[in-house]
Design a protein around this motif. Structure first.
Motif, short mmCIF file in Angstrom:
data_model
loop_
_atom_site.label_atom_id
_atom_site.label_comp_id
_atom_site.label_asym_id
_atom_site.label_seq_id
_atom_site.Cartn_x
_atom_site.Cartn_y
_atom_site.Cartn_z
N THR A 84 0.85 -1.19 0.00
CA THR A 84 0.00 0.00 0.00
C THR A 84 0.88 1.24 0.00
N ILE A 101 -3.58 -1.67 -6.61
CA ILE A 101 -4.72 -1.65 -5.69
C ILE A 101 -5.70 -2.77 -6.05
N ASN A 176 -6.12 7.56 -0.08
CA ASN A 176 -5.61 7.00 1.17
C ASN A 176 -6.67 6.18 1.90
N GLU A 179 -6.51 2.82 0.25
CA GLU A 179 -5.28 2.12 0.64
C GLU A 179 -5.37 1.62 2.08
#
Length: 209
Positions: A84, A101, A176, A179
């Motif tokens: 990540t 991802i 974010n 992630e």
């Protein structure tokens, strides 16, 4: 008699061994590939050694040979992790980031399936090429899949922003959030998986429930 050949058989594949200057036989052997559904961190493969001399005599040694004490085994460690990233200016998002991802989500889904059975999931399609750029609906599918895994895992669903086609690309905060959701789910599910594997050993040592 001089040795004519030496071979190693691992997972059904035969490898020729070469005599080195040190007087030992060597080979570079790739690690056997585990099935995609296999999430074991360590795998062990039996090794059979075969040698033949110029007179036609053949010697075979395997893990069942009492002289070897079960030493003829190849142990392979698989790195189970996801990658990540924390996004902040001036980071630039590209197709490789999207594919990473997507891979993370698919890998987490594999663990969830192993723990809870088949988890609801939307196909995210092929990887993006360098000429492509992820669309808003691509991220919506990723977020839906993460929430399907959350629900199967007993976690509350995340609240994600609505990504409309006419909206600018995701903010650093939204990236974010995706992630961090991946990392949180991976840590939780992999922790459960490892605990389940240790449980029978722990019970055996304690002797009681």
């Amino acid at each position: 008699m001089s040795v004519k050949y030496a071979r190693a058989v691992i997972d059904g594949v035969t490898y020729e061994l070469t005599l080195g200057e040190d007087g030992l036989y060597h080979a570079i052997i790739p690690a056997p590939q585990a099935p995609d559904t296999d999430l074991m961190e360590y795998r062990s493969y039996a090794v059979t050694l075969q040698s033949g001399d110029v007179a036609g005599n053949v010697t075979v040694k395997s893990k069942d040979d009492p002289e070897l004490g079960g030493d003829l085994r190849l142990v392979v460690k698989e790195n189970i992790f996801i990658t990540t990233k924390h996004w902040e200016p001036p980071n630039y998002f590209n197709a490789a980031d999207y594919n990473r991802i997507k891979y993370n989500v698919c890998y987490i889904k594999r663990i969830a399936d192993a723990l809870f059975g088949s988890v609801e999931f939307i196909n995210m399609g092929p990887d993006k090429s360098w000429e492509e750029y992820p669309k808003p609906e691509d991220f919506q599918v990723i977020e839906k899949n993460l929430n399907y895994i959350c629900i199967a895992s007993g976690l509350p669903a995340e609240q994600y922003s609505v990504h409309l086609e006419n909206k600018p690309f995701l903010s650093y905060g939204e990236l974010n959030q995706i992630e961090e959701a991946c990392q949180k789910l991976f840590d939780r599910l992999y922790g459960i998986m490892k605990a389940r594997r240790r449980l029978p050993i722990s019970l055996g040592k304690r002797g009681t429930l």
